[in-house]
Design a protein around this motif. Structure first.
Motif, mmCIF file in Angstrom:
data_model
loop_
_atom_site.group_PDB
_atom_site.id
_atom_site.type_symbol
_atom_site.label_atom_id
_atom_site.label_comp_id
_atom_site.label_asym_id
_atom_site.label_seq_id
_atom_site.Cartn_x
_atom_site.Cartn_y
_atom_site.Cartn_z
ATOM 1 N N VAL A 231 3.161 60.516 -9.613
ATOM 2 C CA VAL A 231 3.269 60.377 -11.070
ATOM 3 C C VAL A 231 4.595 60.956 -11.559
ATOM 4 C CG1 VAL A 231 2.322 61.207 -13.267
ATOM 5 C CG2 VAL A 231 0.793 60.307 -11.503
ATOM 6 N N ASP A 232 4.980 62.095 -11.017
ATOM 7 C CA ASP A 232 6.229 62.744 -11.410
ATOM 8 C C ASP A 232 7.425 61.827 -11.165
ATOM 9 O OD1 ASP A 232 7.805 65.181 -12.139
ATOM 10 O OD2 ASP A 232 8.455 65.044 -10.043
ATOM 11 N N VAL A 233 7.481 61.228 -9.975
ATOM 12 C CA VAL A 233 8.618 60.369 -9.616
ATOM 13 C C VAL A 233 8.615 59.074 -10.417
ATOM 14 C CG1 VAL A 233 9.566 58.953 -7.736
ATOM 15 C CG2 VAL A 233 8.921 61.327 -7.316
ATOM 16 N N VAL A 234 7.459 58.430 -10.523
ATOM 17 C CA VAL A 234 7.377 57.147 -11.221
ATOM 18 C C VAL A 234 7.711 57.298 -12.708
ATOM 19 C CG1 VAL A 234 5.771 55.341 -11.961
ATOM 20 C CG2 VAL A 234 5.819 56.071 -9.570
ATOM 21 N N VAL A 235 7.193 58.366 -13.329
ATOM 22 C CA VAL A 235 7.487 58.587 -14.748
ATOM 23 C C VAL A 235 8.975 58.888 -14.944
ATOM 24 C CG1 VAL A 235 7.089 60.130 -16.712
ATOM 25 C CG2 VAL A 235 5.154 59.287 -15.372
ATOM 26 N N ALA A 236 9.564 59.669 -14.039
ATOM 27 C CA ALA A 236 11.000 59.953 -14.144
ATOM 28 C C ALA A 236 11.807 58.661 -14.034
ATOM 29 C CB ALA A 236 11.426 60.934 -13.059
ATOM 30 N N ASP A 237 11.396 57.765 -13.117
ATOM 31 C CA ASP A 237 12.085 56.479 -12.996
ATOM 32 C C ASP A 237 11.889 55.630 -14.242
ATOM 33 O OD1 ASP A 237 12.943 57.159 -10.482
ATOM 34 O OD2 ASP A 237 11.442 55.954 -9.404
ATOM 35 N N ALA A 238 10.681 55.679 -14.810
ATOM 36 C CA ALA A 238 10.361 54.821 -15.952
ATOM 37 C C ALA A 238 11.119 55.223 -17.215
ATOM 38 C CB ALA A 238 8.855 54.848 -16.211
ATOM 39 N N VAL A 239 11.139 56.524 -17.491
ATOM 40 C CA VAL A 239 11.781 56.956 -18.742
ATOM 41 C C VAL A 239 13.294 56.995 -18.593
ATOM 42 C CG1 VAL A 239 9.744 58.262 -19.428
ATOM 43 C CG2 VAL A 239 11.576 59.423 -18.228
ATOM 44 N N ASP B 97 16.994 57.310 -18.681
ATOM 45 C CA ASP B 97 17.834 57.913 -19.722
ATOM 46 C C ASP B 97 17.314 57.576 -21.114
ATOM 47 O OD1 ASP B 97 19.551 58.934 -17.775
ATOM 48 O OD2 ASP B 97 20.714 57.065 -17.712
ATOM 49 N N ARG B 98 16.143 57.005 -21.178
ATOM 50 C CA ARG B 98 15.614 56.581 -22.483
ATOM 51 C C ARG B 98 15.211 57.766 -23.357
ATOM 52 N NH1 ARG B 98 12.991 52.609 -18.816
ATOM 53 N NH2 ARG B 98 13.789 50.521 -19.337
ATOM 54 N N LEU B 99 14.782 58.868 -22.720
ATOM 55 C CA LEU B 99 14.370 60.056 -23.461
ATOM 56 C C LEU B 99 15.312 61.201 -23.112
ATOM 57 C CD1 LEU B 99 10.467 59.969 -23.013
ATOM 58 C CD2 LEU B 99 11.824 59.081 -24.917
ATOM 59 N N PRO B 100 16.144 61.645 -24.035
ATOM 60 C CA PRO B 100 17.109 62.712 -23.733
ATOM 61 C C PRO B 100 16.462 63.995 -23.226
ATOM 62 C CG PRO B 100 17.642 61.648 -25.817
ATOM 63 C CD PRO B 100 16.305 61.111 -25.392
ATOM 64 N N GLY B 101 15.258 64.300 -23.684
ATOM 65 C CA GLY B 101 14.605 65.551 -23.277
ATOM 66 C C GLY B 101 13.681 65.400 -22.084
ATOM 67 N N ALA B 102 13.759 64.262 -21.369
ATOM 68 C CA ALA B 102 12.811 63.987 -20.294
ATOM 69 C C ALA B 102 12.897 65.004 -19.164
ATOM 70 C CB ALA B 102 13.033 62.574 -19.754
ATOM 71 N N ASP B 103 14.111 65.391 -18.786
ATOM 72 C CA ASP B 103 14.256 66.336 -17.669
ATOM 73 C C ASP B 103 13.622 67.686 -17.996
ATOM 74 O OD1 ASP B 103 15.545 64.484 -16.117
ATOM 75 O OD2 ASP B 103 17.567 65.182 -16.598
ATOM 76 N N ALA B 104 13.833 68.154 -19.234
ATOM 77 C CA ALA B 104 13.250 69.433 -19.638
ATOM 78 C C ALA B 104 11.725 69.339 -19.674
ATOM 79 C CB ALA B 104 13.784 69.847 -21.006
ATOM 80 N N LEU B 105 11.202 68.230 -20.180
ATOM 81 C CA LEU B 105 9.748 68.041 -20.218
ATOM 82 C C LEU B 105 9.167 67.951 -18.812
ATOM 83 C CD1 LEU B 105 9.128 65.486 -23.109
ATOM 84 C CD2 LEU B 105 8.059 67.730 -22.854
ATOM 85 N N ARG B 106 9.887 67.266 -17.958
ATOM 86 C CA ARG B 106 9.414 67.125 -16.578
ATOM 87 C C ARG B 106 9.277 68.488 -15.911
ATOM 88 N NH1 ARG B 106 12.809 64.059 -11.749
ATOM 89 N NH2 ARG B 106 11.080 63.891 -10.230
ATOM 90 N N GLU B 107 10.257 69.341 -16.091
ATOM 91 C CA GLU B 107 10.219 70.665 -15.476
ATOM 92 C C GLU B 107 9.132 71.530 -16.105
ATOM 93 O OE1 GLU B 107 10.928 73.616 -12.841
ATOM 94 O OE2 GLU B 107 11.659 71.547 -12.795
ATOM 95 N N THR B 108 8.983 71.436 -17.416
ATOM 96 C CA THR B 108 7.946 72.213 -18.100
ATOM 97 C C THR B 108 6.556 71.854 -17.571
ATOM 98 O OG1 THR B 108 9.254 72.417 -20.124
ATOM 99 C CG2 THR B 108 6.869 72.688 -20.338
ATOM 100 N N LEU B 109 6.290 70.566 -17.414
ATOM 101 C CA LEU B 109 4.980 70.137 -16.950
ATOM 102 C C LEU B 109 4.795 70.423 -15.468
ATOM 103 C CD1 LEU B 109 4.684 66.854 -18.994
ATOM 104 C CD2 LEU B 109 3.328 68.919 -19.273
ATOM 105 N N ARG B 110 5.863 70.368 -14.692
ATOM 106 C CA ARG B 110 5.775 70.752 -13.284
ATOM 107 C C ARG B 110 5.311 72.206 -13.159
ATOM 108 N NH1 ARG B 110 11.057 68.891 -9.788
ATOM 109 N NH2 ARG B 110 10.248 66.911 -8.982
ATOM 110 N N ARG B 111 5.923 73.062 -13.938
ATOM 111 C CA ARG B 111 5.563 74.482 -13.868
ATOM 112 C C ARG B 111 4.158 74.708 -14.385
ATOM 113 N NH1 ARG B 111 11.181 77.343 -16.071
ATOM 114 N NH2 ARG B 111 12.478 76.751 -14.274
ATOM 115 N N ARG B 112 3.792 74.009 -15.430
ATOM 116 C CA ARG B 112 2.447 74.156 -16.007
ATOM 117 C C ARG B 112 1.388 73.792 -14.971
ATOM 118 N NH1 ARG B 112 0.002 73.518 -21.425
ATOM 119 N NH2 ARG B 112 -1.894 72.264 -21.310
ATOM 120 N N ARG B 113 1.640 72.724 -14.193
ATOM 121 C CA ARG B 113 0.674 72.302 -13.185
ATOM 122 C C ARG B 113 0.705 73.191 -11.950
ATOM 123 N NH1 ARG B 113 -3.007 70.705 -12.390
ATOM 124 N NH2 ARG B 113 -3.111 68.773 -11.246
#
Length: 443
Positions: A317-325, A327-343
């Protein structure tokens, strides 16, 4: 296990009777069970008013308590003018997320509905799955009580034993209701704990909780909503189009719970802690730690399998969502890391689940799994990467997470899963030709 299943808790040093087994280590005697009988007769009316319960947990009571604690909590508006606008925003975010995911995976959309749930909705729509997960734990504990009784005590108790079951069901139901209320006020999506808790074909986001989550991120709420919608939709694609995955995840949790063993030598202490005039003392006694479960080798093996599978799900899910979004979402990398740590570190959802079922539902190796899926996708493309989900035998193992490069190279060798589906068919044909090969030495 760093957390204990519901019905268990750490010993309280200030509570009488928590200082070890009683002198002489005697089995529960007549006095203790006479006291229990008095308590049960006083509880009769309360039992009849707590709702019906045909299993080891009173789910009617759990639901009542959870909904009462949540009060009138609604879906929230996450910065929109009304809850109706929030509902519309969730649907729009889900639609956009599905469009982006179409280009990132060969798995088609798995949800026919994208819904905005309130915390109360979450409780009601996920309770059937919680029942499946919690019953084995409660059944093991309830059975341990009865099995621990001496034969003469069982004979003396007679019909009271069924009332003991109701009493335990109420105690477990009470704890479950409190835990579900806490969890419902914190989870962001229906799949956040990594399990398909909600109805099939439904992507669900909780706007009220997402609003609280967004407050400290300094990111536009619309970006957070779309990113979370993409994660939810990606989970649903897996759960809908990988037929074995849903059953394998839930069955492994059940297998873990079925293996719970309790030390019943302290049953006399447990009976001694119950105050016949105070029904609340039942739950206090159950939470005293006297029946603390013991981890078995079978449980550890189930836990290892579950952690690997969860890591593979979350990593994909992490990889597919990163591929999907992209450069469309400027804050995607920060959100990805936040949710990685949360999980990975165990957010509120994981901690509460550990209390409910007795295990920490953390994909500890999510980063390793994410690295493996990215490597396979980069080298062999999304079709081969996603085709590995076609059968559990094709999935990467815990050892493959240790060496993702070797796994990716193995996939590229001639005859080594060039076509996962063709490989599966080849294996089936070989099994039919030689049905006894699994019994040969070294097979």
């Amino acid at each position: 296990m760093s957390n204990l299943p519901f019905g268990f808790g750490p010993p309280d040093p200030d509570k009488p009777g928590d200082n070890g087994p009683s002198e002489g280590g005697q089995q529960p005697g007549a006095d203790a069970f006479n006291q229990l009988g008095q308590m049960l007769s006083q509880l009769g009316q309360m039992l009849s008013q707590a709702g019906s319960s045909s299993g080891p947990v009173n789910y009617d009571l759990a639901k009542q308590i959870a909904l009462q604690k949540l009060g009138g909590s609604a879906g929230g508006t996450i910065g929109f003018a009304s809850s109706g606008d929030a509902d519309s925003a969730v649907r729009d975010a889900g639609h956009l997320a599905e469009l982006w995911l179409d280009a990132a995976t060969i798995l088609p959309a798995g949800a026919s509905v994208t819904a905005a749930w309130s915390p109360r909705d979450w409780v009601q729509k996920t309770l059937p799955t919680w029942q499946r997960l919690c019953d084995p734990v409660a059944q093991q504990v309830s059975g341990a009580w009865v099995e621990a009784l001496p034969a003469e005590a069982k004979q003396a108790a007679g019909p009271l034993l069924s009332m003991v079951g109701q009493m335990g069901g109420m105690a477990f139901g009470s704890q479950l209701g409190n835990a579900l209320a806490q969890l419902a006020s914190e989870v962001l999506t229906s799949t956040e704990v990594g399990l398909p808790l909600g109805p099939e074909g439904t992507s669900a986001l909780l706007p009220a909780n997402i609003g609280k989550f967004t407050e400290g991120l300094e990111l536009p709420s619309s970006e957070v909503l779309v990113f979370l919608a993409a994660r939810e939709a990606a989970h649903q694609r897996l759960f809908s189009h990988v037929p074995w995955l849903r059953q394998r995840l839930l069955a492994t949790v059940e297998e873990f719970a079925h293996g719970i063993k309790v030390d019943t030598s302290a049953l006399e202490q447990l009976a001694g802690q119950v105050d016949p005039s105070n029904p609340a003392s039942i739950e206090e006694a159950l939470s005293s730690g006297l029946l603390e479960p013991q981890t078995t080798p079978e449980q550890q093996a189930a836990l290892n399998r579950l952690e690997t599978l969860l890591a593979l799900v979350e990593g994909w899910v992490d990889v597919v969502v990163a591929d999907a979004v992209g450069d469309r979402l400027p804050g995607a990398d920060a959100l990805r890391e936040t949710l990685r740590r949360r999980r990975a570190t165990g957010g509120p959802a994981e901690q509460t689940f550990a209390t409910l079922v007795g295990l920490e539902l953390r994909p500890r190796r999510m980063r390793a799994a994410s690295a493996l899926w990215k490597l396979v996708g980069d080298r062999h493309g999304a079709e081969k990467r996603d085709g590995l989900w076609s059968h559990p035998d094709l999935m990467p193992s815990a050892e493959d997470l240790d060496d993702p490069l070797e796994f990716a190279e193995r996939l590229g060798k001639p005859g080594e899963l060039d076509d996962p589906m063709a490989e599966l068919e080849r294996t089936k044909r070989e099994d039919k030709r030689d049905p006894g090969k699994d019994d040969e030495p070294g097979s």
